[in-house]
Motif scaffolding. Structure first.
Motif, mmCIF file in Angstrom:
data_model
loop_
_atom_site.group_PDB
_atom_site.id
_atom_site.type_symbol
_atom_site.label_atom_id
_atom_site.label_comp_id
_atom_site.label_asym_id
_atom_site.label_seq_id
_atom_site.Cartn_x
_atom_site.Cartn_y
_atom_site.Cartn_z
ATOM 1 N N ARG A 167 0.855 -1.182 0.000
ATOM 2 C CA ARG A 167 0.000 0.000 0.000
ATOM 3 C C ARG A 167 0.892 1.232 0.000
ATOM 4 O O ARG A 167 1.724 1.397 0.891
ATOM 5 C CB ARG A 167 -0.909 0.017 1.228
ATOM 6 N N SER A 168 0.710 2.070 -1.045
ATOM 7 C CA SER A 168 1.470 3.314 -1.103
ATOM 8 C C SER A 168 0.699 4.413 -0.393
ATOM 9 O O SER A 168 -0.527 4.376 -0.296
ATOM 10 C CB SER A 168 1.715 3.703 -2.565
ATOM 11 N N ALA A 169 1.443 5.410 0.134
ATOM 12 C CA ALA A 169 0.857 6.515 0.905
ATOM 13 C C ALA A 169 0.092 5.970 2.111
ATOM 14 O O ALA A 169 -1.021 6.400 2.420
ATOM 15 C CB ALA A 169 -0.045 7.372 0.029
ATOM 16 N N ALA A 170 0.721 5.006 2.788
ATOM 17 C CA ALA A 170 0.102 4.407 3.970
ATOM 18 C C ALA A 170 1.202 3.892 4.900
ATOM 19 O O ALA A 170 2.296 3.540 4.447
ATOM 20 C CB ALA A 170 -0.834 3.264 3.582
ATOM 21 N N LEU A 171 0.906 3.862 6.193
ATOM 22 C CA LEU A 171 1.856 3.366 7.190
ATOM 23 C C LEU A 171 1.147 2.406 8.125
ATOM 24 O O LEU A 171 -0.023 2.615 8.490
ATOM 25 C CB LEU A 171 2.459 4.522 8.006
ATOM 26 N N GLU A 172 1.864 1.355 8.516
ATOM 27 C CA GLU A 172 1.329 0.414 9.500
ATOM 28 C C GLU A 172 1.652 0.927 10.895
ATOM 29 O O GLU A 172 2.817 1.140 11.242
ATOM 30 C CB GLU A 172 1.932 -0.967 9.292
ATOM 31 N N GLN A 173 0.636 1.129 11.679
ATOM 32 C CA GLN A 173 0.826 1.645 13.033
ATOM 33 C C GLN A 173 1.217 0.521 13.996
ATOM 34 O O GLN A 173 1.185 -0.666 13.655
ATOM 35 C CB GLN A 173 -0.465 2.326 13.514
ATOM 36 N N SER A 174 1.604 0.907 15.208
ATOM 37 C CA SER A 174 1.951 -0.068 16.250
ATOM 38 C C SER A 174 0.744 -0.952 16.555
ATOM 39 O O SER A 174 -0.399 -0.503 16.498
ATOM 40 C CB SER A 174 2.393 0.676 17.510
ATOM 41 N N ASN A 175 1.020 -2.218 16.849
ATOM 42 C CA ASN A 175 -0.084 -3.123 17.186
ATOM 43 C C ASN A 175 -0.318 -3.213 18.691
ATOM 44 O O ASN A 175 -0.980 -4.131 19.176
ATOM 45 C CB ASN A 175 0.162 -4.514 16.603
ATOM 46 N N VAL A 176 0.226 -2.249 19.445
ATOM 47 C CA VAL A 176 0.050 -2.232 20.903
ATOM 48 C C VAL A 176 -1.396 -1.888 21.244
ATOM 49 O O VAL A 176 -1.930 -0.882 20.757
ATOM 50 C CB VAL A 176 1.001 -1.214 21.559
ATOM 51 N N ASP A 177 -2.016 -2.726 22.090
ATOM 52 C CA ASP A 177 -3.354 -2.448 22.614
ATOM 53 C C ASP A 177 -3.157 -1.759 23.958
ATOM 54 O O ASP A 177 -2.867 -2.404 24.975
ATOM 55 C CB ASP A 177 -4.132 -3.745 22.767
ATOM 56 N N LEU A 178 -3.278 -0.439 23.947
ATOM 57 C CA LEU A 178 -2.930 0.339 25.136
ATOM 58 C C LEU A 178 -3.798 -0.034 26.332
ATOM 59 O O LEU A 178 -3.303 -0.106 27.481
ATOM 60 C CB LEU A 178 -3.075 1.833 24.811
ATOM 61 N N SER A 179 -5.055 -0.294 26.128
ATOM 62 C CA SER A 179 -5.941 -0.664 27.250
ATOM 63 C C SER A 179 -5.475 -1.961 27.889
ATOM 64 O O SER A 179 -5.399 -2.076 29.128
ATOM 65 C CB SER A 179 -7.377 -0.804 26.752
ATOM 66 N N ALA A 180 -5.141 -2.948 27.032
ATOM 67 C CA ALA A 180 -4.688 -4.231 27.571
ATOM 68 C C ALA A 180 -3.366 -4.063 28.300
ATOM 69 O O ALA A 180 -3.131 -4.716 29.340
ATOM 70 C CB ALA A 180 -4.546 -5.245 26.439
ATOM 71 N N VAL A 222 -3.915 -2.673 31.828
ATOM 72 C CA VAL A 222 -4.399 -3.723 32.739
ATOM 73 C C VAL A 222 -3.244 -4.634 33.144
ATOM 74 O O VAL A 222 -3.087 -4.994 34.319
ATOM 75 C CB VAL A 222 -5.533 -4.519 32.069
ATOM 76 N N ALA A 223 -2.414 -5.004 32.139
ATOM 77 C CA ALA A 223 -1.266 -5.860 32.443
ATOM 78 C C ALA A 223 -0.290 -5.159 33.381
ATOM 79 O O ALA A 223 0.369 -5.805 34.211
ATOM 80 C CB ALA A 223 -0.566 -6.248 31.135
ATOM 81 N N LEU A 224 -0.204 -3.818 33.248
ATOM 82 C CA LEU A 224 0.688 -3.061 34.135
ATOM 83 C C LEU A 224 0.236 -3.174 35.588
ATOM 84 O O LEU A 224 1.054 -3.338 36.508
ATOM 85 C CB LEU A 224 0.713 -1.591 33.688
ATOM 86 N N ILE A 225 -1.064 -3.100 35.800
ATOM 87 C CA ILE A 225 -1.602 -3.247 37.163
ATOM 88 C C ILE A 225 -1.293 -4.643 37.701
ATOM 89 O O ILE A 225 -0.884 -4.814 38.857
ATOM 90 C CB ILE A 225 -3.116 -2.971 37.156
ATOM 91 N N GLU A 226 -1.455 -5.649 36.846
ATOM 92 C CA GLU A 226 -1.193 -7.022 37.277
ATOM 93 C C GLU A 226 0.283 -7.199 37.630
ATOM 94 O O GLU A 226 0.632 -7.835 38.641
ATOM 95 C CB GLU A 226 -1.594 -7.999 36.169
#
Length: 653
Positions: free
Chosen positions: A608-621, A624-628
């Motif tokens: 895909r031209s003129a496009a970028l793949e963003q990070s696949n990090v799920d910030l909400s998850a 939650v993992a940070l609390i755990e």
């Protein structure tokens, strides 16, 4: 006590987990970043020899792996064509120029000063160069090597149009003039380019053949003498027939001289007939041409021979009956007896006492009936002054001999048959004009071009010359059926027309004109399609990429050029890739070697031209993992605190 060590391993593991989660959160907006997770394993210490109780307390926890999740991130579109995203599996292959190769999903590329496609860290994007035929070359650094597009001379024109069949050719001016719209039926212009990139035009004029015939008179030829430069030197006549010095021209309309000129195989195809005008010396004869050749170019090369053009004549066939009315009118101006005549199967009763004018009026009164019974007939006229009966046929009918009949001997009340008619004098018809157009081509509207017109018979040399060619349409369906004398069926391939001299910068350039789908329907004259393959010089205005990886350069002249193909790398075990920073990975023994192919092949993702793949990090998850992880750390801290309390209690015993 082992409990302290167990708690310490828990603290270390929780701390590592916090580090991994924190790194994920920190890179939640990093293009091409892949989230990681911490994987743990328990620790048990057992005796090597001997078996004790199976109830063995564990020794803590260890970090077994920090695994990366290569699930694709969201693709977001940008305004930069050099931003690339892989829609599917695979990695961009990067080379640092020192032999180091890395792989990335971050497609934020740009051009360096030399036109190479590089990443933000300055590494070269890898791909396949292309040769002049478009074949892929070995993988290397992709580069925008073409900064301009050289001009290309027009070599092909595709043109289709419709000429309105309802246009009346009889209204056209007799003499064709490229600057007089009233002398041609339709005109259209196509833009072209020469080999230096200069823009020109080719104007096409189409003049429908009119239902008239050109007629020329040749005088000054001495009958009964040998052919020589002084007796006959009209080039197209003497040379075409094969007459040579010593041959004798017969002063007869039926001589072989005239037969050869009108021969279907070896004669002049423009000539319909030749008739002798005078049997006395010098001989004069008349040449009549088919309607599709309205302006024959004949030239006398001897001062003793003259060629004069006679006013054009209608192309209709006419039958003239000379009537013997001596008995009918008895030497006076009225009809002696009742009589019944028949014209073309239609009878008319004439009564005694009629004058010649009244007889003519009676015939005129039944003209409509005669026309209905004889569709090829255009008019029926009785000329009382000359006592001639003239039948004129439709020009479209061509030659209709023997045609209509006249009978003045039909049974009637008269005791003697009246009004006998000699065999009619016939002027042959000509329908060659039907659906025929003369096609002219002009460079920049002024210079007449060579589009394949053959040299006129008798001209010195071979090949073609500037001038018109003939287009023929099927009059029943309006489809193109002939070009320049070559006929073809509706389903056949339409022959192309070769245009010479349309490139002032290079006289060797020719243009192939394809007029497939051209028609002659009863609708407005329009251009249905028009394309040509020439263009001027152009400058680079941008680079884009196709779904299958083609790197395409766009130029200001509207041209595009494939410069290379992006390479996409895949691995048997992408989980074995080692992170190398800058959102890049390097291959390891665990991952295996890279398998490189163009995008969209096999299991490779598309580009895909003129496009970028963003990070696949799920910030909400991750939060939650940070609390755990925090609770895990606190719990292990509590284990140490408890162990300390127990130790203090023992010391106080």
């Amino acid at each position: 006590m082992a409990g302290f060590n167990t708690a310490v391993t828990g603290l270390k593991a929780a701390s590592t987990d916090l580090d991994v989660i924190g790194n994920n959160i920190a890179n939640s907006s990093t293009v091409g970043f892949k989230t990681s997770r911490t994987e743990f394993g328990d620790i048990y210490a057992t005796a090597v020899v001997g078996a004790g109780s199976s109830n063995v307390a564990g020794s803590g926890v260890t970090v077994t792996d920090i695994a990366q999740d290569f699930q694709a991130g969201t693709i977001e579109f940008t305004n930069n064509n050099l931003d690339l995203a892989i829609n599917g599996s695979g990695f961009f292959q990067l080379d640092d120029g020192q032999g180091g190769v890395s792989y990335s999903r971050a497609g934020s590329f740009q051009l360096d000063k030399d036109g190479f496609v590089v990443s933000k860290s300055g590494k070269f994007l890898q791909g396949y160069d292309l040769d002049s035929e478009g074949n892929r070359l070995p993988i290397g650094d992709l580069q925008v090597s073409e900064k301009e597009s050289p001009p290309k001379a027009t070599e092909e024109i595709d043109l289709s149009f419709n000429i309105n069949s309802a246009e009346d050719a009889e209204t056209l001016l007799a003499d064709y003039d490229k600057d007089e719209p009233g002398s041609f039926t339709y005109s259209t212009t196509v833009r072209t380019f020469d080999s230096l990139g200069n823009e020109h035009t080719v104007k096409f004029n189409f003049a429908e053949a009119r239902p008239f015939q050109a007629q020329q008179e040749v005088t000054g030829v001495t009958a009964g003498e040998s052919v020589s430069a002084t007796t006959i030197s009209v080039a197209h006549i003497a040379e075409l027939t094969g007459y040579s010095v010593g041959d004798v021209i017969d002063a007869s309309s039926g001589s072989s001289f005239f037969a050869e000129l009108t021969d279907a195989t070896n004669g002049d195809p423009r000539i319909e007939s030749i008739t002798m005008d005078d049997v006395t010396d010098p001989v004069g004869f008349t040449i009549r041409f088919y309607s599709e050749f309205p302006e024959p170019d004949l030239a006398a090369v001897s001062s003793g021979i003259a060629i004069t053009e006679v006013a054009e004549i209608a192309a209709n066939e006419t039958h003239t009956f000379a009537l013997d009315a001596t008995t009918a009118f008895g030497g006076v101006d009225s009809l002696a007896e009742d009589t019944l005549i028949e014209i073309g199967g239609v009878q008319v009763q004439l009564t005694a006492g009629m004058t010649q004018d009244q007889v003519g009026a009676s015939i005129t009164a039944i003209e409509a009936n005669i026309l209905d019974a004889n569709p090829d007939v255009e008019s029926v006229i009785y000329d009382s002054a000359s006592n001639e009966f003239v039948v004129t046929y439709e020009a479209e009918s061509g030659d209709v001999n023997p045609g209509i009949s006249f009978d003045g001997n039909v049974a009637s009340a008269a005791t003697n048959p009246l009004w006998t008619a000699a065999e009619p004098t016939i002027k042959q018809g000509d329908n060659t004009f039907q659906g025929v157009y003369r096609m002219y081509a002009y460079l920049n509207g002024t210079e007449l071009l060579d589009i394949g017109k053959a040299l006129d018979p008798g001209e010195v040399g071979t090949g073609t010359e500037p001038g018109p060619i003939l287009l023929q349409f099927n009059s029943s369906n309006g489809l193109l059926s002939g070009i320049n004398g070559e006929s073809f069926s509706a389903s056949a391939v339409v022959p192309s027309i070769t245009i010479s001299g349309a490139d002032p910068a290079d006289s060797t350039t020719t243009i192939e004109l394809d007029i497939t789908d051209t028609t002659q329907f009863a609708s407005e004259s329009i251009v249905k399609a028009s394309t040509q393959d020439g263009y001027t010089k152009g400058d680079l205005i941008g680079v884009s990429f196709g779904e299958t990886g083609e790197m395409v350069a766009s130029f200001s002249n509207g041209q595009n050029q494939d410069l290379g193909v992006v390479a996409i790398a895949t691995f048997e075990n992408q989980a074995g890739l080692q992170p190398a920073g800058d959102t890049e990975w390097i291959a390891t023994l665990t991952s295996g070697d890279a398998i490189v192919n163009p995008p969209g092949t096999g299991l490779n993702g598309t580009l895909r031209s003129a496009a970028l793949e963003q990070s696949n990090v799920d910030l909400s998850a991750e939060l939650v993992a940070l609390i755990e992880a925090q609770r895990n750390f606190q719990a292990n801290s509590k284990t140490i605190e408890t162990q300390n309390t127990i130790t203090q209690a023992i010391l106080q015993i």
